[in-house]
Design a protein around this motif. Structure first.
Motif, PDB file in Angstrom:
ATOM      1  N   UNK A 252       0.829  -1.210   0.000  1.00 56.28           N
ATOM      2  CA  UNK A 252       0.000   0.000   0.000  1.00 56.28           C
ATOM      3  C   UNK A 252       0.865   1.263   0.000  1.00 56.28           C
ATOM      4  N   UNK A 253       1.990   1.232   0.711  1.00 56.76           N
ATOM      5  CA  UNK A 253       2.892   2.391   0.757  1.00 56.76           C
ATOM      6  C   UNK A 253       3.583   2.619  -0.591  1.00 56.76           C
ATOM      7  N   UNK A 254       3.791   1.525  -1.316  1.00 52.64           N
ATOM      8  CA  UNK A 254       4.505   1.595  -2.594  1.00 52.64           C
ATOM      9  C   UNK A 254       3.794   2.534  -3.557  1.00 52.64           C
ATOM     10  N   UNK A 255       2.459   2.462  -3.595  1.00 48.03           N
ATOM     11  CA  UNK A 255       1.702   3.301  -4.532  1.00 48.03           C
ATOM     12  C   UNK A 255       1.839   4.782  -4.169  1.00 48.03           C
ATOM     13  N   UNK A 256       1.934   5.075  -2.874  1.00 51.49           N
ATOM     14  CA  UNK A 256       2.155   6.466  -2.447  1.00 51.49           C
ATOM     15  C   UNK A 256       3.551   6.943  -2.873  1.00 51.49           C
ATOM     16  N   UNK A 257       4.535   6.037  -2.793  1.00 61.41           N
ATOM     17  CA  UNK A 257       5.915   6.395  -3.143  1.00 61.41           C
ATOM     18  C   UNK A 257       6.044   6.885  -4.569  1.00 61.41           C
ATOM     19  N   UNK A 258       5.334   6.215  -5.491  1.00 58.29           N
ATOM     20  CA  UNK A 258       5.470   6.550  -6.907  1.00 58.29           C
ATOM     21  C   UNK A 258       5.149   8.025  -7.176  1.00 58.29           C
ATOM     22  N   UNK A 259       4.363   8.634  -6.298  1.00 57.82           N
ATOM     23  CA  UNK A 259       3.993  10.050  -6.488  1.00 57.82           C
ATOM     24  C   UNK A 259       5.162  11.004  -6.229  1.00 57.82           C
ATOM     25  N   UNK A 260       6.239  10.468  -5.648  1.00 57.22           N
ATOM     26  CA  UNK A 260       7.346  11.345  -5.220  1.00 57.22           C
ATOM     27  C   UNK A 260       8.561  11.298  -6.140  1.00 57.22           C
ATOM     28  N   UNK A 261       8.512  10.487  -7.201  1.00 58.39           N
ATOM     29  CA  UNK A 261       9.712  10.278  -8.024  1.00 58.39           C
ATOM     30  C   UNK A 261       9.407  10.455  -9.512  1.00 58.39           C
ATOM     31  N   UNK A 262      10.465  10.822 -10.244  1.00 54.45           N
ATOM     32  CA  UNK A 262      10.357  10.973 -11.707  1.00 54.45           C
ATOM     33  C   UNK A 262      10.784   9.703 -12.432  1.00 54.45           C
ATOM     34  N   UNK A 263      11.803   9.035 -11.890  1.00 59.95           N
ATOM     35  CA  UNK A 263      12.403   7.875 -12.564  1.00 59.95           C
ATOM     36  C   UNK A 263      12.484   6.691 -11.605  1.00 59.95           C
ATOM     37  N   UNK A 264      12.364   5.494 -12.186  1.00 60.00           N
ATOM     38  CA  UNK A 264      12.773   4.277 -11.485  1.00 60.00           C
ATOM     39  C   UNK A 264      13.980   3.727 -12.233  1.00 60.00           C
ATOM     40  N   UNK A 265      14.978   3.286 -11.479  1.00 56.39           N
ATOM     41  CA  UNK A 265      16.185   2.733 -12.103  1.00 56.39           C
ATOM     42  C   UNK A 265      16.332   1.274 -11.691  1.00 56.39           C
ATOM     43  N   UNK A 266      16.565   0.407 -12.678  1.00 56.74           N
ATOM     44  CA  UNK A 266      16.823  -1.005 -12.391  1.00 56.74           C
ATOM     45  C   UNK A 266      17.697  -1.576 -13.505  1.00 56.74           C
ATOM     46  N   UNK A 267      18.940  -1.850 -13.179  1.00 56.16           N
ATOM     47  CA  UNK A 267      19.935  -2.249 -14.184  1.00 56.16           C
ATOM     48  C   UNK A 267      20.343  -3.710 -13.978  1.00 56.16           C
ATOM     49  N   UNK A 268      19.343  -4.575 -13.860  1.00 57.10           N
ATOM     50  CA  UNK A 268      19.558  -5.988 -13.540  1.00 57.10           C
ATOM     51  C   UNK A 268      20.237  -6.750 -14.673  1.00 57.10           C
ATOM     52  N   UNK A 269      20.957  -7.791 -14.277  1.00 59.01           N
ATOM     53  CA  UNK A 269      21.541  -8.716 -15.248  1.00 59.01           C
ATOM     54  C   UNK A 269      20.475  -9.636 -15.819  1.00 59.01           C
ATOM     55  N   UNK A 270      19.551 -10.130 -14.967  1.00 59.01           N
ATOM     56  CA  UNK A 270      18.407 -10.885 -15.470  1.00 59.01           C
ATOM     57  C   UNK A 270      17.202 -10.639 -14.573  1.00 59.01           C
ATOM     58  N   UNK A 271      16.019 -10.890 -15.130  1.00 58.53           N
ATOM     59  CA  UNK A 271      14.754 -10.662 -14.436  1.00 58.53           C
ATOM     60  C   UNK A 271      13.723 -11.637 -14.970  1.00 58.53           C
ATOM     61  N   UNK A 272      12.623 -11.775 -14.245  1.00 52.93           N
ATOM     62  CA  UNK A 272      11.442 -12.433 -14.785  1.00 52.93           C
ATOM     63  C   UNK A 272      10.513 -11.341 -15.282  1.00 52.93           C
ATOM     64  N   UNK A 273       9.464 -11.108 -14.519  1.00 51.30           N
ATOM     65  CA  UNK A 273       8.491 -10.063 -14.877  1.00 51.30           C
ATOM     66  C   UNK A 273       9.018  -8.665 -14.563  1.00 51.30           C
ATOM     67  N   UNK A 274       9.873  -8.515 -13.547  1.00 49.92           N
ATOM     68  CA  UNK A 274      10.363  -7.207 -13.057  1.00 49.92           C
ATOM     69  C   UNK A 274       9.182  -6.344 -12.614  1.00 49.92           C
ATOM     70  N   UNK A 275       8.506  -6.798 -11.550  1.00 46.08           N
ATOM     71  CA  UNK A 275       7.272  -6.164 -11.088  1.00 46.08           C
ATOM     72  C   UNK A 275       7.430  -4.692 -10.757  1.00 46.08           C
ATOM     73  N   UNK A 276       8.536  -4.323 -10.093  1.00 44.62           N
ATOM     74  CA  UNK A 276       8.668  -2.916  -9.697  1.00 44.62           C
ATOM     75  C   UNK A 276       8.735  -2.012 -10.924  1.00 44.62           C
ATOM     76  N   UNK A 277       9.344  -2.509 -12.008  1.00 45.34           N
ATOM     77  CA  UNK A 277       9.414  -1.741 -13.256  1.00 45.34           C
ATOM     78  C   UNK A 277       8.009  -1.572 -13.839  1.00 45.34           C
ATOM     79  N   UNK A 278       7.277  -2.684 -13.958  1.00 47.30           N
ATOM     80  CA  UNK A 278       5.933  -2.639 -14.537  1.00 47.30           C
ATOM     81  C   UNK A 278       5.015  -1.734 -13.715  1.00 47.30           C
ATOM     82  N   UNK A 279       5.096  -1.821 -12.386  1.00 47.31           N
ATOM     83  CA  UNK A 279       4.227  -0.997 -11.539  1.00 47.31           C
ATOM     84  C   UNK A 279       4.615   0.480 -11.609  1.00 47.31           C
TER      85      UNK A 279
END
Length: 371
Positions: A252-279
């Motif tokens: 629930x807090x995660x959705x509030x967080x998105x209101x405070x940022x311009x960019x999400x950064x994730x430079x993974x070597x491998x991922x499945x769905x990468x939920x935080x990116x999609x959200x």
């Protein structure tokens, strides 16, 4: 009418894509099925605090060290067979081990192997995940990329269902704040693990700072073995005032967080769905990401995200220039942000998708048993 019995087995109930997704579906699963969630580890009370007493009671912990497994596996198998589920979903390798044994002892259980990644992390993961795929009546995956990986590598003869991993429907309006390139705010949301390449995220902030931008990065997530290394890297580059650890955050807090940022950064070597990116994209953040796992299937470079190539120092340098070109042009930023948000506006949720697929498994079971 008597409810069908559903057993969901997973490792822990902690902050993580698999666990958070399961919790988002738990109330509806409990409503529709006679539900037990077998937890092969600890249950974090903070991320289950929103559940009712009845919903919490569905979760049964079996928190044993791996070295104890030869002694406690019979107890765990007795629990599974005593519950006698109609459908058993096994998520991650230790769950797969139990699922295989239970299926051998009770063949009429419909065994679902839930695969979450396009790589195996160690030999036990490979051994038991592969065996689960061979013994399963159905396979669920968290993304099209994982489904393709399973199909091509193992050629299973049973159905593969892709489950949506969105835990919330899209917001009615884009929550990401208006972009001001005088104050460039990045966030990272995930486990602090070597696969996430957080030192490269810190290099990104250093690059932008050196180019005169007021850039900052807040890191949200649980230490998964790299906190000390990353902390030292921040200190070495004297970025303590620009890169901060903010601890874990629940759904629930995660959705509030998105209101405070311009960019999400994730430079993974491998991922499945990468939920935080999609959200983050669902909420209109512009994501600076490696095009791994499912990401290329739901994001487009310079259309709905910015793809980073981390294969060499030179290619990463080009990626940083591409990122800078977006920061320097607020209209381009806004175009990518809006396209990102619009692309996910009608997405289905994990709960809806999972329950629909479980229904399919149960219908198949009934069809088979009626012949």
């Amino acid at each position: 009418m008597k409810k069908q019995k559903l057993l969901y087995i997973l490792h822990d109930v902690q902050i993580g894509g698999v666990e958070v997704a399961m919790l988002s579906a738990l109330p509806e699963l409990n409503r529709q099925f006679d539900l037990k969630v077998m937890v092969l580890g600890s249950i974090d009370a903070n991320i289950t605090s929103h559940l009712t007493a009845e919903e919490k009671a569905c979760m049964v912990p079996f928190d044993y060290k791996l070295s104890m497994y030869p002694l406690v596996i019979p107890k765990m198998i007795r629990f599974i067979l005593g519950f006698s589920p109609d459908v058993m979903i096994c998520s991650l390798w230790r769950a797969s081990l139990l699922g295989i044994l239970a299926k051998k002892l009770r063949p009429q259980i419909r065994f679902v192997s839930f695969i979450h990644n396009t790589a195996f992390f160690h030999r036990f993961d490979r051994l038991f995940s592969q065996a689960a795929i061979r013994h399963a009546d159905s396979i669920f995956t968290d993304s099209q990329a994982t489904a393709t990986f399973v199909r091509e590598q193992f050629k299973p003869s049973v159905p593969i269902e892709v489950i949506s991993f969105f835990t919330s429907p899209s917001p009615d309006f884009k929550p990401a704040p208006p972009f001001d390139n005088q104050d460039v705010r990045f966030m990272f949301l995930g486990r602090i693990n070597s696969v996430k390449n957080l030192p490269l995220a810190i290099d990104t902030i250093r690059y932008l700072t050196d180019r005169g931008y007021n850039a900052s990065l807040d890191i949200y997530g649980r230490n998964d073995g790299m906190l000390e290394t990353v902390t030292e890297y921040i200190r070495t580059h004297q970025l303590e005032n620009r890169v901060r650890f903010q601890g874990e955050v629940n759904g629930s807090k995660k959705l509030e967080l998105f209101r405070n940022y311009n960019f999400l950064i994730q430079l993974s070597t491998n991922e499945g769905m990468a939920m935080s990116v999609a959200e983050a994209m669902q909420n209109g953040l512009v994501c600076f990401v490696t095009a791994v796992g499912e990401i290329p299937n739901y994001a487009g470079d310079m259309k709905t995200a910015i793809f980073a190539d981390i294969s060499t120092t030179e290619t990463f340098g080009h990626s940083l220039k591409k990122l800078e070109s977006v920061i320097a042009d607020p209209h381009l930023y806004d175009r990518i942000s809006t396209s990102s948000y619009e692309g996910f506006k009608t997405v289905g949720t994990y709960s809806e998708s999972l329950i629909r697929s479980i229904g399919g498994v149960m219908r198949t079971s009934n069809t088979v048993s009626s012949h």
